[in-house]
Design an enzyme around this catalytic site. Structure first.
Site, PDB file in Angstrom:
ATOM      1  N   ASP A   8      19.950 -41.099  54.701  1.00  0.00           N
ATOM      2  CA  ASP A   8      18.853 -40.647  53.805  1.00  0.00           C
ATOM      3  C   ASP A   8      17.362 -40.714  54.235  1.00  0.00           C
ATOM      4  O   ASP A   8      17.141 -41.987  54.901  1.00  0.00           O
ATOM      5  CB  ASP A   8      19.073 -41.531  52.604  1.00  0.00           C
ATOM      6  CG  ASP A   8      18.494 -40.748  51.262  1.00  0.00           C
ATOM      7  OD1 ASP A   8      17.493 -39.562  51.713  1.00  0.00           O
ATOM      8  OD2 ASP A   8      19.109 -40.814  50.174  1.00  0.00           O
ATOM      9  N   HIS A  67      21.983 -40.876  41.756  1.00  0.00           N
ATOM     10  CA  HIS A  67      21.391 -41.804  41.380  1.00  0.00           C
ATOM     11  C   HIS A  67      19.834 -42.316  41.081  1.00  0.00           C
ATOM     12  O   HIS A  67      19.285 -42.755  40.403  1.00  0.00           O
ATOM     13  CB  HIS A  67      20.865 -42.473  42.742  1.00  0.00           C
ATOM     14  CG  HIS A  67      20.432 -42.518  43.729  1.00  0.00           C
ATOM     15  ND1 HIS A  67      20.496 -41.097  44.478  1.00  0.00           N
ATOM     16  CD2 HIS A  67      18.979 -42.652  44.222  1.00  0.00           C
ATOM     17  CE1 HIS A  67      19.228 -40.623  45.565  1.00  0.00           C
ATOM     18  NE2 HIS A  67      18.208 -41.418  44.818  1.00  0.00           N
ATOM     19  N   ASP A  68      19.868 -41.157  41.001  1.00  0.00           N
ATOM     20  CA  ASP A  68      18.183 -40.379  39.658  1.00  0.00           C
ATOM     21  C   ASP A  68      18.891 -39.814  38.339  1.00  0.00           C
ATOM     22  O   ASP A  68      17.933 -39.503  37.481  1.00  0.00           O
ATOM     23  CB  ASP A  68      17.507 -39.333  40.560  1.00  0.00           C
ATOM     24  CG  ASP A  68      17.678 -39.373  42.087  1.00  0.00           C
ATOM     25  OD1 ASP A  68      16.824 -40.902  41.746  1.00  0.00           O
ATOM     26  OD2 ASP A  68      16.782 -38.885  42.602  1.00  0.00           O
ATOM     27  N   ASP A 121      25.461 -55.270  50.553  1.00  0.00           N
ATOM     28  CA  ASP A 121      25.624 -54.905  51.707  1.00  0.00           C
ATOM     29  C   ASP A 121      25.896 -54.119  52.335  1.00  0.00           C
ATOM     30  O   ASP A 121      27.101 -54.076  52.146  1.00  0.00           O
ATOM     31  CB  ASP A 121      24.610 -56.394  51.941  1.00  0.00           C
ATOM     32  CG  ASP A 121      26.168 -57.624  50.930  1.00  0.00           C
ATOM     33  OD1 ASP A 121      27.557 -56.251  51.758  1.00  0.00           O
ATOM     34  OD2 ASP A 121      26.870 -58.243  50.624  1.00  0.00           O
ATOM     35  N   GLU A 165      17.000 -31.700  49.257  1.00  0.00           N
ATOM     36  CA  GLU A 165      16.097 -32.306  48.329  1.00  0.00           C
ATOM     37  C   GLU A 165      15.240 -31.402  48.298  1.00  0.00           C
ATOM     38  O   GLU A 165      14.240 -31.451  48.787  1.00  0.00           O
ATOM     39  CB  GLU A 165      15.658 -33.347  48.159  1.00  0.00           C
ATOM     40  CG  GLU A 165      16.110 -33.930  46.115  1.00  0.00           C
ATOM     41  CD  GLU A 165      15.407 -35.510  45.821  1.00  0.00           C
ATOM     42  OE1 GLU A 165      15.256 -35.767  44.885  1.00  0.00           O
ATOM     43  OE2 GLU A 165      14.618 -35.922  46.670  1.00  0.00           O
ATOM     44  N   ASP A 222      14.758 -36.531  51.707  1.00  0.00           N
ATOM     45  CA  ASP A 222      14.461 -36.709  50.235  1.00  0.00           C
ATOM     46  C   ASP A 222      12.974 -36.128  49.786  1.00  0.00           C
ATOM     47  O   ASP A 222      12.129 -36.073  51.032  1.00  0.00           O
ATOM     48  CB  ASP A 222      14.022 -38.190  50.229  1.00  0.00           C
ATOM     49  CG  ASP A 222      13.611 -38.605  48.712  1.00  0.00           C
ATOM     50  OD1 ASP A 222      13.999 -38.973  48.000  1.00  0.00           O
ATOM     51  OD2 ASP A 222      12.453 -39.497  48.702  1.00  0.00           O
ATOM     52  N   ASP A 227      29.183 -56.614  47.162  1.00  0.00           N
ATOM     53  CA  ASP A 227      27.861 -58.150  47.688  1.00  0.00           C
ATOM     54  C   ASP A 227      29.689 -58.461  48.596  1.00  0.00           C
ATOM     55  O   ASP A 227      30.300 -58.734  48.378  1.00  0.00           O
ATOM     56  CB  ASP A 227      28.124 -58.093  46.807  1.00  0.00           C
ATOM     57  CG  ASP A 227      26.747 -59.424  47.323  1.00  0.00           C
ATOM     58  OD1 ASP A 227      26.298 -59.605  48.012  1.00  0.00           O
ATOM     59  OD2 ASP A 227      27.441 -60.830  46.503  1.00  0.00           O
TER      60      ASP A 227
HETATM   61  C1  GLC Z   1      14.336 -38.567  45.483  1.00  0.00           C
HETATM   62  C2  GLC Z   1      14.851 -39.905  45.229  1.00  0.00           C
HETATM   63  C3  GLC Z   1      14.223 -40.779  44.107  1.00  0.00           C
HETATM   64  C4  GLC Z   1      13.503 -41.339  45.002  1.00  0.00           C
HETATM   65  C5  GLC Z   1      12.217 -40.022  44.635  1.00  0.00           C
HETATM   66  C6  GLC Z   1      11.261 -40.795  46.035  1.00  0.00           C
HETATM   67  O1  GLC Z   1      13.637 -38.036  44.289  1.00  0.00           O
HETATM   68  O2  GLC Z   1      16.340 -38.937  45.021  1.00  0.00           O
HETATM   69  O3  GLC Z   1      15.491 -41.708  44.078  1.00  0.00           O
HETATM   70  O4  GLC Z   1      12.992 -42.029  43.737  1.00  0.00           O
HETATM   71  O5  GLC Z   1      12.301 -39.647  46.148  1.00  0.00           O
HETATM   72  O6  GLC Z   1      11.189 -41.593  47.154  1.00  0.00           O
END
Ligand code: GLC
Length: 559
Positions: A103, A334-335, A34, A272, A207, A26
Site C-alpha cells: 500500500d 478495511h474502510d 505482526d 484507490e 491510497d 499476533d
Molecule cells: C484510504 C484508506 C483509509 C485511510 C485513508 C487515508 O481511504 O483506505 O484507510 O484512512 O485513505 O490515508
C-alpha cells in the site's frame, strides 16, 4: 527483450487477498498482529488459492490512522517487525509462487514524519514547500485560505500558530498533504517506489491517489448541484479544485513509466480512485500513454445482490473496461462494512457473493476473513479507536447511539478490522487467550473460524477454495470474455452469464447460473453446457442436460 502481449500479464488474471496486518496474526504476544504472524499463516493463504497478497501499510507510523499515516517509507513499524523480517516475508511469498502488493500512501505523510516536522519549523526551512502551506484569509489571516473541505467533512486547512500559516490535509488533520508541485517531493517518492521495486514488490495499491494534486492557485471549490456523487462533487460540495486534477493524471502516467521499467516480472498499479465511471477511467490513460493498470472499483462493495442490479453492473464494467482493460471486483475492505453483514450474516448468501466475484470478468479482491464469513463487529462508538470518528465522540451518548443506529454500525471502521478468526478458542487463535487483542474479536467466532470451517466440506471456506481452484483450472475465467444470458431465458431470480474464448477453430465456454433467492428454482437449460464443474454447495440436486435445478442461493458453473 520481447514484451509479453498485454493479455498475458499476470496481474490481469490474479486474485488479490487483502491483509490488514494489525489484525491477521499476533506472534509476539501483545494483541497486535505482526509480520512473523503473517509469515506463519502464508501456507493457509496459499492453500486458500489466492495468488496475490495486498498489505495495508506496515511502515513506521504513529498509528493514528493505523499505518495510513507514515513516518518513514523505508522502514517497518517496530510493533510489526523489522526490515529483515519484511525481506523474509517478500521472499516467503515469492517462494510460494504468490505476489505481493504494498500500500503506497503518496498523498500525505504523518505529521510526525521528520519532513513535516522540519517543514513546520519555520517559513524558510528548506522543506517548507514540501507540504501545502498558505496564508489565511486577510485582513487578519485567521480564517482558512479558501473553502476547501477535507474528505472527512469540515475545512481541510489547519492553522499553525508558530509560522502563522495554514497547511492543507485532504484526509485527517494529522495527515498533511505533500506538495507534488515541488520537484524534490516527486523525486523522493519515485525513489521510494524504486526502493520497494528493487526489493521485489510486485505492485502498489495507491491510497487516495485521486487527491494528489490540488488547484495551483487555490481557487475556491464551486458549489455543486448534486447531492449524490457526480462528476462535480457530492452533497452539494464540489471537489473540482481538490480531486481528479489533470496534473494527477500526468503523475500516474509518469509513475506507470517507472514501474514498467521493471518488466521481469511485470509490476502493476491499482488506484484507490472514487467518482463516476467516466472520471475514474481517465486514470488508466491512453494506449500510448498508459496510467494506472487498474482501478479499485467501489460499486461492488455496496451493490444489491439482485439479478437486475448485478446485470447492469456487469454490463457497465464490460463497457468501461473492455480488453485490454480489466475491472476489479471488490467485496469488502478495511474502510467499509463487511459485505456478509449486509446480507444479515447469511453464509449461503456469502457463498453466492463469492461465486459471483470469482466468476465475473474482473480481478477479485477478497478481504481477510471474508472466506470464513467473518462478521462486522458492533463496538460502540465510545470505545472505537478510529480517528475518523473522534469528533462524534464529543456528542452526548444518546446522539452517539442514534447516529450508530442510523448508519447501521458502519460509522467507525474498527468494526470491519477485527482479528482474523483461526480457531474456536478464546481470542479465536489470533492471540493468546490471556491477552487482550487490540480490537475485540467479532461475535460468532466459535463457528466462523478457519479450523471449524476446514472440517466442514460444505462451509463457505471450502466454497471459496473450490471457486478459487476452478479459476486456476479454467483460463476462460481469467482471460475470457463475458456475455450475459438473456433474462427472458431465465427465471426472474436467476442471473446467467457465459465466459468464453474463441480462437480460430475452437470456442471454449463455461456458463454460470446464480439463484438470488432462498427458494429452489427449476428451468430449462438455455445453453449447450452439460456438466456442473462447481457449485456453492456440495449438497445439490442433480441436473440433466435440459433442466437446471438450483437450490436456494445456489450458484453453479457448467461446461
Ligand atoms: C484510504 C484508506 C483509509 C485511510 C485513508 C487515508 O481511504 O483506505 O484507510 O484512512 O485513505 O490515508
Amino acid at each position: 527483450m520481447t514484451r509479453q502481449p498485454e493479455t498475458d500479464l499476470w496481474w490481469k488474471k490474479t486474485t488479490v487477498y487483502q491483509i490488514y496486518p494489525r489484525s491477521f496474526m499476533d506472534s509476539s504476544g501483545n494483541g497486535i498482529g505482526d509480520l512473523e504472524g503473517i509469515i506463519s499463516k502464508l501456507d493457509y493463504v496459499k492453500d486458500l488459492g489466492v495468488e496475490t497478497i495486498w498489505f495495508s501499510p506496515f511502515y513506521t507510523s504513529p498509528q493514528e490512522d493505523f499505518g495510513y499515516d507514515i513516518a518513514n517509507y523505508k522502514d517497518i513499524a517496530p510493533e510489526y517487525g523489522t526490515m529483515a523480517i519484511c525481506d523474509r516475508l517478500i521472499q516467503e511469498i515469492h517462494d510460494r509462487g504468490m505476489k505481493i502488493v504494498m500500500d503506497l500512501v503518496l498523498n500525505h505523510t504523518s505529521d510526525k514524519h521528520p519532513w513535516f516536522v522540519e517543514s513546520k519549523s519555520s517559513r524558510d526551512n528548506p522543506k517548507r514547500d514540501w507540504y501545502v502551506w498558505q496564508d489565511g484569509k486577510k485582513p487578519k489571516g485567521k480564517a482558512p485560505p479558501n473553502n476547501w473541505q477535507a474528505r472527512i467533512t469540515g475545512s481541510g486547512w489547519y492553522y499553525d500558530e508558530n509560522t502563522d500559516q495554514w497547511y492543507w490535509a485532504q484526509f485527517l488533520p494529522f495527515q498533511p498533504d505533500l506538495n507534488y508541485r515541488n520537484p524534490e517531493v516527486k523525486t523522493k517518492m519515485f525513489e521510494t517506489v524504486r526502493f520497494w521495486l528493487e526489493k521485489g514488490v510486485d505492485g502498489f495499491r495507491l491510497d487516495i491517489i485521486d487527491s494528489l494534486y490540488e488547484d495551483a492557485t487555490f481557487r475556491n471549490n464551486p458549489l455543486s448541484r448534486h447531492l449524490l456523487p457526480s462528476e462535480d462533487g457530492v452533497l452539494f460540495k464540489s471537489t473540482k479544485m481538490t480531486m481528479h486534477h489533470p496534473d494527477t493524471m500526468i503523475f500516474v502516467q509518469e509513475l506507470r513509466k517507472l514501474i514498467d521499467e521493471y518488466s521481469n516480472p511485470s509490476r502493476f498499479l491499482v488506484g484507490e480512485v472514487e467518482g463516476p465511471m467516466p472520471t475514474i477511467k481517465k486514470y488508466c490513460g491512453e494506449v500510448n500513454n498508459p496510467g494506472l493498470n487498474s482501478i479499485f472499483l467501489f460499486e461492488t462493495l455496496g451493490v444489491k445482490l439482485q439479478p437486475k442490479t448485478i446485470r447492469k453492473l456487469l454490463n457497465k464494467f464490460n463497457q468501461y473496461y473492455p480488453d485490454p482493460f480489466i475491472p476489479t471486483w471488490v467485496s469488502s475492505n478495511h474502510d467499509i462494512m463487511r459485505r456478509i453483514s449486509r446480507f444479515n450474516n447469511d453464509l449461503e448468501i456469502g457463498k453466492l457473493n463469492a461465486a459471483l466475484q470469482l466468476t465475473a470478468r474482473a480481478v477479485p479482491y477478497i478481504y481477510y476473513g471474508e472466506e470464513i464469513g467473518l462478521q462486522q463487529n458492533s463496538i460502540p462508538l465510545s470505545d472505537s479507536l478510529d480517528a475518523v470518528v473522534s469528533r462524534f465522540k464529543k456528542l452526548p451518548k444518546v446522539l452517539q447511539k442514534l447516529l450508530q443506529k442510523i448508519t447501521s454500525e458502519a460509522i467507525h471502521r474498527d468494526n470491519c478490522r477485527t482479528p482474523m478468526q483461526w480457531t474456536p478458542s478464546q481470542n479465536a487463535g489470533f492471540c493468546s487467550p490471556s491477552i487482550k487483542p487490540w480490537l475485540p474479536v467479532s461475535s460468532g467466532y466459535q463457528d466462523r473460524n478457519v479450523e471449524t470451517m476446514y472440517s466442514n466440506p460444505d462451509s463457505i471456506l471450502h466454497c471459496y477454495k473450490r471457486f478459487l481452484q476452478i479459476r486456476k483450472q479454467y483460463s476462460v475465467l481469467t482471460s475470457g470474455r463475458m456475455t450475459l444470458i438473456a433474462s427472458e431465458l431465465l427465471p426472474k431470480q436467476v442471473l446467467g452469464f457465459s465466459r468464453w474464448i474463441k480462437t480460430s477453430d475452437v470456442k471454449e465456454e463455461v456458463n454460470i447460473f446464480l439463484n438470488f433467492e432462498d427458494t429452489l428454482v427449476e428451468f430449462s437449460n438455455p445453453t449447450a453446457s452439460k456438466n456442473i464443474i462447481a457449485s456453492t454447495t456440495i449438497v445439490r440436486a442433480e441436473n440433466n442436460e435440459q433442466k437446471i435445478i438450483l437450490r436456494p442461493y445456489e450458484a453453479i458453473m457448467m461446461e
